[in-house]
Design a protein around this motif. Structure first.
Motif: not given
Lengths: 282, 157, 261
Positions: A67, A89, A93, A96-97, A99-101, C134-138
């Motif tokens: 991630g 950055r 971002y 990252r939208k 994927m999720s964790m 952070e992983m939610m792109a926020i």
């Protein structure tokens, strides 16, 4: 489909067509302590890939490296061909939208209820009207069986329910990939069974790519399509669950059968027992 | 999410903070919203102003009628010039009035005492920008002691 | 320890110190150096103002009242010997506006709100809520750190104003109502001796600076916490200690700049 499954059956995963995540020669350490030394693995699309290993080898670290929350010392992580650690950055971002964790602790926001937790990413990243957000959230909660608990606070939920709520939140934005960090740790058999079923169902119905990091051998071998076993900073074995069960690697046999002694010794390295007992305690 | 209660309380908090500021400014520091209309200025030249400060009051018989607005030094004559802001309500001081720098109590703050002069037919009233000619500067304690010692020593002879 | 090791230890300490300042600066910069989205940002700040400001009000008001009363009582006992008890008003008001208002408010704020901030953010970190954002792109810096920072910076001067005012009222209670100083004398001398630019504006400047420093330290300590219970308790303590020391040292610096001449 048949082509991919036959590829998985073969011993060379690198020939997989267009994998979602590729990790090449990754090395990482906390200060002087080396966690990974030259690890390479591939995560195929739409499959459940498991990464197993004894506790304390930094499996969570691997997810954070994927991630891009951590930066590796060497090597690269490619997500759909994009090098996660050289993106800007804003680009990161954007990636990252997709994927999720699912965190080990669930990591629900403690100051809002389950509904708002699930709705959070939707409200932040989409400009959907509240009525549509409401339907999406209720659908996700229905999928994990927690629609009835929508207006409870995270602290009122049991550990298993928290993890399912977190799962609903993780799939709210319909990501391409979900990273599961120890989803089975500390769960009772019933919620463990629920989670196993959920991960498998989500993967099959939404064509989700799932990465499960765990040391629960039975559950992982039950749901994974492909398994990597990491120990001693390296990948020591990989293959489908059947291949791993049939393997004659002693390290792997010890891990899978849970034998107390073997290549991983029961005793932490120490001086000779007899000698230390008899020696003068200075 | 925000509840009505939180919004109300934060609003109340902000208002009471601003209110406290306003009370401090207008009541404790006693700032008056000044407009040019209700003031006029006078200028006076002193030989010595002692410890006079800006904003020190101008009093007539103990009543505050104005304040010191500015203190500067005359470039050529090298004497202090004091500008006074006077309240428009009190604008009937004759030209013959005098100013002196006084001290409240033995060690208190210094202020300007205005002594109204006599009024006659050809005496005009002080107006905006006028100069008060009759001034007495501050008494300097050291000078007084010096004079006292001098007069004592001259008596001894 | 050999001298070489000692020098190395000093060097290591200095490098760590400087790098922690750098990290703290970078954290704040990344949190606040962007154009906020008012529709999402304002509710977050309002919520934090409730947590930081409104919830600190009671302790600030009560402490202000008592400090004003004590100040007046002690001052009266000294001033009455010189027959100058009328000067009690300026003494109380000037002490409060110039020093005690901003400083004591900041110290109380560090203890009440600063420690809570550190603990809250530390807990968010150790329960992986920050990672999760952070992983939610926020960006957690913008979502979590920035609103708390602004709320702290806005709340502090307001609290200092309330503290000073209530303190002066406490002085009035003791001086006028109890010790019998004439109300007119108390207030007129007080009003004559307070200059709004010199005293009230400086009080605002001081408390705003303290607001920045206390909130910043609290946020940084929380953000850089060792994510375990022991780390959180240590970070909370060090927030209070460091913020208090920073406030007192900065107070001297600001006082020297404002009133030092």
């Amino acid at each position: 489909m048949a082509a991919i499954s036959s590829n998985i059956m073969s011993e060379t995963p690198t020939v997989l067509q267009n994998p979602l995540v590729e990790i090449n020669h990754l090395a990482f350490g906390w200060g002087k302590k080396v966690i990974y030394d030259d690890i390479s693995l591939t995560i195929p699309r739409g499959k459940v890939t498991a990464i197993m290993g004894p506790s304390g080898i930094g499996k969570t670290t691997l997810l954070k490296l994927i991630g891009a929350q951590l930066t590796p010392d060497k090597g690269e992580v490619l997500f759909d061909g994009l090098n996660m650690h050289t993106l800007s950055r804003t680009e990161l971002y954007q990636v990252r939208k997709r994927m999720s964790m699912l965190f080990q602790s669930g990591a629900l926001f403690t100051d809002m209820n389950v509904f708002d937790n699930v709705a959070f990413a939707l409200r932040e990243h989409s400009s959907l009207p509240e009525s549509i957000i409401r339907s999406i959230v209720l659908m996700k909660l229905q999928a994990v069986g927690l629609r009835g608990a929508a207006f409870m606070m995270p602290s009122e939920l049991s550990g298993g329910m928290q993890r399912r709520a977190a799962l609903a939140r993780a799939i709210a934005l319909e990501p391409e990939m979900v990273l599961y960090d120890e989803p089975f740790a500390g769960q009772d058999p019933i919620s463990m069974g629920m989670l196993v079923k959920l991960i498998r169902e989500l993967s099959d119905s939404l064509k989700l790519t799932s990465v499960v990091v765990s040391h629960d051998v039975k559950e992982v071998l039950g749901i994974a399509d492909y398994v990597y076993v990491i120990a001693n900073k390296k990948v020591i074995a990989e293959g489908t669950p059947e291949q791993l069960r049939a393997s004659d690697n002693p390290q792997l046999i010890q891990f899978i059968q849970g034998a107390p002694d073997g290549p991983v010794p029961f005793h932490y390295p120490a001086a000779d027992y007899q000698q230390e007992l008899l020696s003068e305690s200075n | 999410m925000l509840t009505r209660k939180i919004e109300l309380l934060v609003g109340l908090f902000l208002l009471s903070g601003v209110l406290a500021f306003c009370v401090l400014v207008f009541n404790v520091a006693n700032v008056k919203v000044d407009t040019k209309d209700n003031h006029y200025t006078l200028v006076a030249e002193f030989n010595n102003i002692g410890g006079l400060k800006v904003r020190a009051p101008v009093k007539v018989g103990g009543v505050v009628v104005g304040r010191v607005a500015d203190i500067t030094l005359d470039d050529r004559k090298l004497v202090p010039i004091v500008t006074l802001t006077m309240d428009k309500r009190y604008d009937h001081f004759p030209e013959t009035s005098s100013l002196s720098i006084l001290t409240s109590g033995l060690l208190g703050e210094q202020f300007i005492g205005l002594t109204p002069g006599f009024v006659d037919d050809d005496i005009e009233m002080l107006g905006n920008g006028d100069r008060v000619e009759d001034t007495r500067g501050a008494l300097i304690l050291e000078d007084l002691i010096g004079q006292l010692l001098y007069s004592m020593s001259s008596k001894d002879k | 320890m050999s001298p070489i090791n000692l020098i190395a230890a000093i060097g290591r300490y200095a490098i760590e110190l400087v790098s922690s300042y750098g990290k703290a600066g970078l954290m704040l910069w990344r949190a606040i150096a962007h154009i906020p989205n008012p529709k999402k940002g304002v509710p977050l700040v309002i919520k934090q103002m409730y947590v930081l400001g409104v919830r600190s009000m009671v302790i600030i008001l009560v402490s202000g009242l008592f400090i004003g009363m004590v100040l007046a009582l002690q001052g009266y006992n000294i001033l009455v010997d010189f027959g100058t008890e009328d000067s009690l008003g300026p003494m109380v008001a000037l002490s409060l506006l110039r020093e005690l208002g901003p400083v004591v408010t900041a110290l109380l704020f560090a203890g009440r709100a600063g420690s809570a901030l550190t603990a809250e953010i530390g807990l968010m970190k150790s329960t992986e809520q920050l990672s999760s954002l952070e992983m939610m792109a926020i960006d957690p810096l913008r979502q979590i750190i920035a609103p708390r920072f602004w709320a702290g910076v806005i709340s502090m001067p307001l609290l200092a104003m309330m503290f000073s005012l209530v303190g002066i009222f406490g002085g009035h209670l003791v001086g006028v109502e109890w010790k019998g100083i004439d109300t007119g004398a108390f207030w007129s001398i007080l009003q004559a001796s307070i200059e709004w630019r010199e005293d009230i504006v400086n009080c605002l400047i001081k408390s705003t600076v303290f607001g920045v420093v206390v909130t910043w330290i609290a946020l940084y300590r929380g953000y850089e916490v060792q994510p375990n219970p022991e780390g959180i308790s240590r970070a909370t303590t060090s927030t209070v200690v460091q913020a208090s020391l920073a406030v007192l040292a900065l107070d001297f610096l600001l006082t020297a700049l404002m009133f030092g001449n």
